[in-house]
Scaffold this active site. Structure first.
Site, short mmCIF file in Angstrom:
data_model
loop_
_atom_site.label_atom_id
_atom_site.label_comp_id
_atom_site.label_asym_id
_atom_site.label_seq_id
_atom_site.Cartn_x
_atom_site.Cartn_y
_atom_site.Cartn_z
NE ARG A 102 37.56 20.01 43.31
CZ ARG A 102 38.24 19.95 42.18
NH1 ARG A 102 39.53 20.14 42.20
NH2 ARG A 102 37.65 19.68 41.05
CD GLU A 155 46.46 38.36 39.34
OE1 GLU A 155 45.58 38.20 38.48
OE2 GLU A 155 46.55 37.62 40.34
CG HIS A 166 40.75 57.26 25.36
ND1 HIS A 166 40.55 58.28 24.47
CD2 HIS A 166 42.05 56.93 25.28
CE1 HIS A 166 41.69 58.55 23.84
NE2 HIS A 166 42.62 57.74 24.32
CE LYS A 174 44.24 27.89 44.17
NZ LYS A 174 44.27 29.29 43.74
#
Ligand code: G6P
Length: 612
Positions: free
Chosen positions: A27, A485, A508, A607
């Site tokens: 965390r 991802e 592009h 996280k």
């Protein structure tokens, strides 16, 4: 963001708090600190850096006491240093506090406190709260609990916090608004934490604190109230977390362990839900909302980070099989627009943690507009699982590595199951095709196991390109989100700039970047867009780019033109897209390891993002 642990009981608090903080380091790991009540005194130790740095710092210090709390920080207000680390002590030393969240009106409150001659040591919003509580306590002549509750009525923002009052040493006061807190109930001992992992070996009885609730915790029991002083009856739940699931189990890092766990976690996701012999899928958590799901005018998928990428793969699967229009939105953007949603829409919120602030806010907005809200979530009992109309757990088991791996593949598995279930019920899929799709789904874990066997080859490729400064990832159709991802994984853990692009869009813009130093990872399995992607590979090679292609096993065509091929087993339907992320996860993992990065705790990340 930020991990909180508290303990009150008969055991030494320090080792319990430290072990708990280590489990919550996902965390945040900018700084760590503890406050331990030794009986005569509350000793506060805090340090910039990881929990292990704090442990070093407390060697030979007084850490005795059976009441304590600790904090691991992901910095919001104020840089990571010793002073801004939690716990914070109020100016007159009456209160010690740890906090997760953001006090949005802290500048206003701070100004008022300065006018009352309060001085501040840190730049944090938390210290403002500590001083506000103390001011109310001292000048209002009220108990600590009343001071905390009254102070919280003045606060705008998110908090999960634990407070110690020096004059009332036998209790801890915890409060929550938008930042999660769970209380573990033992025998004459209680635990408080941001999630249940710090205390799984001590108890499986928990109470999830609700928003704007305060818990007053002593060895003799807990009392829960709203901040307005209404009594709340604790709703005790039983949790089921196996201690082995939160250990590294022989792997060097959680991330690698979690990559290798994917065959098992996907099997667990499908367990009791996919019945190949009887040709059907049953998702018990959606039964109540099936009529709304079947008649949905539109599906809106919301999520952040990797969960958003899973949503993008879901869009392809839903459109292909369920034949319903789908929009996929970043939760953070969705919530601040004025989206047109009504009661015929279904909003699917995807979140591994179930605590991401933006995703939770998006749910609230969707509910307000009357949409049916479904959650896809990994953490049982999380806020998302409690605030949605219905949902499906991914059952991936605890994911601790900050870079998400098994959460992604299990989220996509759930989306595939949903798309197939709806598609079949709507008669979009013929029996035979359905049978083939179910076989494909069921074969995924074995095919992932097979893919994992080529890890050493992927490691060799990673070694060659570990010093590259940029990577491009290309894919078409449902492989475009896989490219996103793959690029995200590389960025997150190796700090190499990487971009994911739809392969056809390369011409592009990104094509201008290609030279002989640019590795281009192309997802080029034998599927609908195969010929087109072969052309894209040629375009990269014509500009001397380095092509690393993810291909179907045995593909000689691409092998003859790419610099490297990473093979995955052959698959026949869009469901097989899940497989193609596995080599990309391993590629980013090995590149990060070769660069000496901490893959489980990459810099600046956390996280569970419980702030906006
Ligand atoms: C953070 C994590 C990502 C995760 C995202 C969404 O950014 O580092 O790995 O994908 O949050 O988290 P959620 O728990 O909502 O899936």
């Amino acid at each position: 963001m930020c991990g909180i642990v508290g303990y009150i009981g008969q055991q030494d608090a320090y080792p319990i708090v430290i072990k708990g903080l280590k489990r919550l380091e996902y965390r945040g790991y900018d700084s760590a600190g503890v406050a331990i009540n030794s009986g005569n005194n509350v000793n506060v130790y805090k340090r910039k850096g990881k929990v292990s740095d704090l442990e070093q710092f407390t060697l030979n210090k007084d850490i005795s006491g059976c009441i304590g709390m600790g904090h691991t920080r992901w910095a919001t207000h104020g840089i990571p240093n010793d002073v801004n680390a939690h716990p914070h002590i109020s100016m007159n030393g009456k209160f010690v506090i740890i906090h997760n969240g953001i006090i949005e009106n802290y500048a206003y409150l701070k100004k008022k406190m300065i006018a009352r001659h309060y001085e501040f040591k840190s730049e944090t919003d938390t210290e403002v709260l500590a001083n506000l509580i103390e001011y109310i306590y001292m000048f209002g002549n009220v108990s600590a609990e009343v001071a905390v509750r009254l102070a919280l009525t003045k606060v705008i923002g998110a908090y999960g916090l634990v407070v110690m009052c020096i004059d009332e040493p036998d209790k801890l006061i915890a409060a929550r608004n938008s930042s999660p807190l769970v209380i573990g109930l033992g025998q004459k001992e209680y635990f408080i934490a941001s999630d249940a992992t710090p205390f799984v070996e001590y108890t499986d009885q928990v109470v999830y604190l609700d928003n704007q609730n305060v818990a007053i915790i002593s060895r003799d029991g807990i009392q829960i109230k709203t901040i307005k002083n209404d009594i709340v009856n604790p709703d005790i739940k039983k949790i089921d977390i196996d201690i082995n699931e939160i250990e590294k189990g022989g792997f060097n890092d959680y991330m690698l362990k979690e990559i290798y766990e994917q065959p098992k976690s996907i099997t667990d996701t499908m367990r009791g839900r996919v019945f190949q012999n009887d040709n059907y899928i049953s998702l018990g958590g959606l039964l109540d909302v099936m009529p709304r799901l079947m008649n949905a005018r539109r599906v809106i998928i919301v999520g952040c980070g990797t969960s958003w990428h899973a949503g993008l793969v879901g869009e392809y699967l839903f459109e292909e099989y369920a034949r319903v229009p789908v929009e996929v939105e970043y939760a953070s953007e969705f919530r601040y627009r004025n989206p047109i949603i009504n009661s015929e829409d279904v909003v699917i919120a995807i979140s591994q943690s179930g605590e991401t602030a933006d995703t939770l806010a998006a749910i609230q907005l969707a509910k307000k507009c009357g949409a049916c809200v479904i959650g896809i979530c990994n953490v049982v009992g999380s806020t998302l699982s409690r605030e949605t109309d219905a949902g499906v757990y991914t059952h991936a088991g605890p994911e601790i590595g900050v870079a998400s791996t098994k959460a992604f593949t299990t989220q996509v598995t759930v989306l595939a199951m949903m798309a197939l279930m709806i598609g079949k019920n709507k008669f979009n899929i013929k029996q035979e095709q359905y049978h083939e799709l179910l076989s494909e789904l069921i074969s995924i874990p074995t095919k992932i196991e097979h893919t994992l066997q080529s890890a050493s080859k992927i490691e060799e490729v990673a070694r060659l390109y570990k010093d590259s400064s940029n990577f491009l990832y290309l894919g078409r159709g449902c492989y475009y989100p896989v490219a996103l991802e793959g690029a995200l994984k590389l960025k997150e853990i190796s700090y190499i700039h990487a971009e994911g692009y739809p392969a056809a869009e390369m011409k592009h813009g990104p094509i201008a970047l290609i030279d002989d130093k640019m590795p281009v990872v192309v997802i080029a399995t034998k599927d609908k867009g195969y010929e087109k992607i072969v052309n894209n590979i040629q375009e990269v090679k014509a500009r001397k780019g380095i092509v690393i292609a993810v291909v179907s096993e045995g593909d000689q065509t691409i092998a003859s033109m790419a610099d490297h091929v990473l093979e995955v087993p052959v698959f026949n339907t869009a469901i097989g897209a899940i497989l193609t992320i596995i080599p990309l996860q391993l590629l980013s993992y090995y590149i990060a390891i070769f660069r000496g990065c901490n893959v489980d705790q990459p810099r600046n990340l956390a996280k569970s993002v419980t702030v906006e």
